[in-house]
Design a protein around this motif. Sequence first.
Motif, mmCIF file in Angstrom:
data_model
loop_
_atom_site.group_PDB
_atom_site.id
_atom_site.type_symbol
_atom_site.label_atom_id
_atom_site.label_comp_id
_atom_site.label_asym_id
_atom_site.label_seq_id
_atom_site.Cartn_x
_atom_site.Cartn_y
_atom_site.Cartn_z
ATOM 1 N N LYS A 150 -24.037 -3.607 24.620
ATOM 2 C CA LYS A 150 -22.766 -4.336 24.601
ATOM 3 C C LYS A 150 -22.053 -4.119 23.269
ATOM 4 O O LYS A 150 -20.823 -3.965 23.229
ATOM 5 N N ARG A 151 -22.813 -4.087 22.180
ATOM 6 C CA ARG A 151 -22.219 -3.801 20.870
ATOM 7 C C ARG A 151 -21.567 -2.428 20.868
ATOM 8 O O ARG A 151 -20.447 -2.249 20.370
ATOM 9 N N MET A 163 -21.376 6.676 20.207
ATOM 10 C CA MET A 163 -22.683 6.901 20.829
ATOM 11 C C MET A 163 -23.643 7.555 19.840
ATOM 12 O O MET A 163 -24.837 7.215 19.790
ATOM 13 N N PHE A 164 -23.120 8.496 19.045
ATOM 14 C CA PHE A 164 -23.933 9.155 18.027
ATOM 15 C C PHE A 164 -24.438 8.144 17.004
ATOM 16 O O PHE A 164 -25.616 8.155 16.618
ATOM 17 N N ALA A 165 -23.555 7.250 16.569
ATOM 18 C CA ALA A 165 -23.928 6.245 15.572
ATOM 19 C C ALA A 165 -24.954 5.254 16.119
ATOM 20 O O ALA A 165 -25.725 4.666 15.348
ATOM 21 N N ASN A 166 -24.978 5.078 17.437
ATOM 22 C CA ASN A 166 -25.913 4.136 18.061
ATOM 23 C C ASN A 166 -27.150 4.809 18.645
ATOM 24 O O ASN A 166 -28.001 4.124 19.225
ATOM 25 N N ALA A 167 -27.240 6.133 18.526
ATOM 26 C CA ALA A 167 -28.379 6.861 19.090
ATOM 27 C C ALA A 167 -29.674 6.451 18.401
ATOM 28 O O ALA A 167 -29.704 6.214 17.188
ATOM 29 N N GLY A 168 -30.754 6.398 19.198
ATOM 30 C CA GLY A 168 -32.020 5.907 18.657
ATOM 31 C C GLY A 168 -32.976 6.976 18.212
ATOM 32 O O GLY A 168 -34.025 6.666 17.639
ATOM 33 N N LEU A 205 -14.145 -1.406 31.648
ATOM 34 C CA LEU A 205 -15.598 -1.180 31.513
ATOM 35 C C LEU A 205 -16.226 -2.153 30.504
ATOM 36 O O LEU A 205 -17.406 -2.477 30.605
ATOM 37 N N SER A 206 -15.447 -2.592 29.529
ATOM 38 C CA SER A 206 -15.987 -3.484 28.485
ATOM 39 C C SER A 206 -16.351 -4.866 29.018
ATOM 40 O O SER A 206 -17.084 -5.614 28.364
ATOM 41 N N ILE A 207 -15.829 -5.235 30.189
ATOM 42 C CA ILE A 207 -16.092 -6.570 30.733
ATOM 43 C C ILE A 207 -17.479 -6.655 31.357
ATOM 44 O O ILE A 207 -18.065 -7.743 31.454
ATOM 45 N N ILE A 208 -18.036 -5.517 31.775
ATOM 46 C CA ILE A 208 -19.314 -5.521 32.496
ATOM 47 C C ILE A 208 -20.459 -5.957 31.591
ATOM 48 O O ILE A 208 -20.557 -5.491 30.462
ATOM 49 N N THR A 232 -23.034 -10.485 19.338
ATOM 50 C CA THR A 232 -24.033 -10.158 20.343
ATOM 51 C C THR A 232 -25.203 -9.383 19.748
ATOM 52 O O THR A 232 -25.045 -8.647 18.773
ATOM 53 N N ARG A 233 -26.378 -9.559 20.344
ATOM 54 C CA ARG A 233 -27.551 -8.807 19.921
ATOM 55 C C ARG A 233 -27.897 -7.697 20.911
ATOM 56 O O ARG A 233 -28.859 -6.959 20.694
ATOM 57 N N ASP A 234 -27.135 -7.618 21.979
ATOM 58 C CA ASP A 234 -27.344 -6.578 22.983
ATOM 59 C C ASP A 234 -26.775 -5.261 22.445
ATOM 60 O O ASP A 234 -25.562 -5.137 22.275
#
Length: 378
Positions: A336-337, A162-167, A375-378, A331-333
């Motif tokens: 989801k990534r 989550m830290f690595a993906n934080a904006g 959870l990964s399937i959602i 994926t570009r989402d």
Amino acid sequence: MERVNPYLNNFAFYLLLLMALILVLSNALAVTLACIIFVTWLMQTIAYRRHIYRDYPLFKLLCAFIVYKLLVLLIAGYENGFGRALSQIAFPLLYLVVPAIVVTAERRRNVIWLIIAGAIIASGYGLVKYHIGIESRISSFVSGYYTLGSYLCLVIGILLVMFANAGSFKERTFLGLVTVPLVAALILTYVRAAYLALFIVVIIIGLMKDRRVLAVLALVVIALIFIIPGTGAKVRQRLDFSAPNVLSERDILWSEGLSRAKDVPFFGYGINSFPALFDVKTDSRVEDKSISTWHNMYLEALLDGGPLSLIFQIALLLFQGRHSLAIYRRTRDPEKRMMHLIVLVVLVIVAVMGIFADVLRDPIISLFFWLILGLSII
């Protein structure tokens, strides 16, 4: 989206939130909640004739694995109670249940944050007990230090993704502060396998997503080791591989287990077969008489269920890893990534920790593992 009864689905979702929160705090309550959630899902599945779960990536492989484990249970038998044996067959069903209940990405975020909240509570409780001298290694309410170390390692892995993906800087700062008590508690469990697993995960996240993760975690760890009195010396002692009994008697267990593996039956010796194969109480080589497993997830699978059981276990990890890596790459989402990078991190931690303990036999870690995969399937 499949047809659902909104009231039943919301009821099951709130129970799932509670389960995520108390998973590391009360495994008995978590298992009870998981059973109620499963019954709720089953009622709706039958009533609305739902079948989308057949399209889930692991459905066929998981069904084959469960059927095989049932055969092992019937043919080879079990040790240490029927409930413990049945849980190894029942817990993977959570993978089928979670996507039908959580449904949306927003609900998924709520589940993940309650997992994190539960880990923070467990960490705080453990840190207090440690600093007032009640215990020398942090453990949780209902689990030992190894379970808590494994769990904290998994949750820290999620936070690092989550830290690595934080904006934004503000979001990164918040996630960094949340991670600090978990890292502090993990250090004080003194579980070396968790140190190794987290080290590997940090490198993976740093290479795949953001190298700043490497620097941030290194600074946090160094700061905590110097701030908490006596921690540095204890960590060095735990990492002294020249010390006697450095493997904590695992060398004896693995040697004995491998000797049994030479003649393992096709369906194994039975679920939880360790006490039937090795009596630690009468073996003078083993000082810890409370040992109840081979301390190796792969050796455990081989001896309990035979070669096919080990193949199934490795295949589940590899197939899910290949699937999540493929989605992560194409994926570009961004959400989801992030979710599939979390799955990859969880798989790596379980695979590494599994060398030194049968982590998926632990109900807390097993429920966590199948919850995240669902959870990964959602």
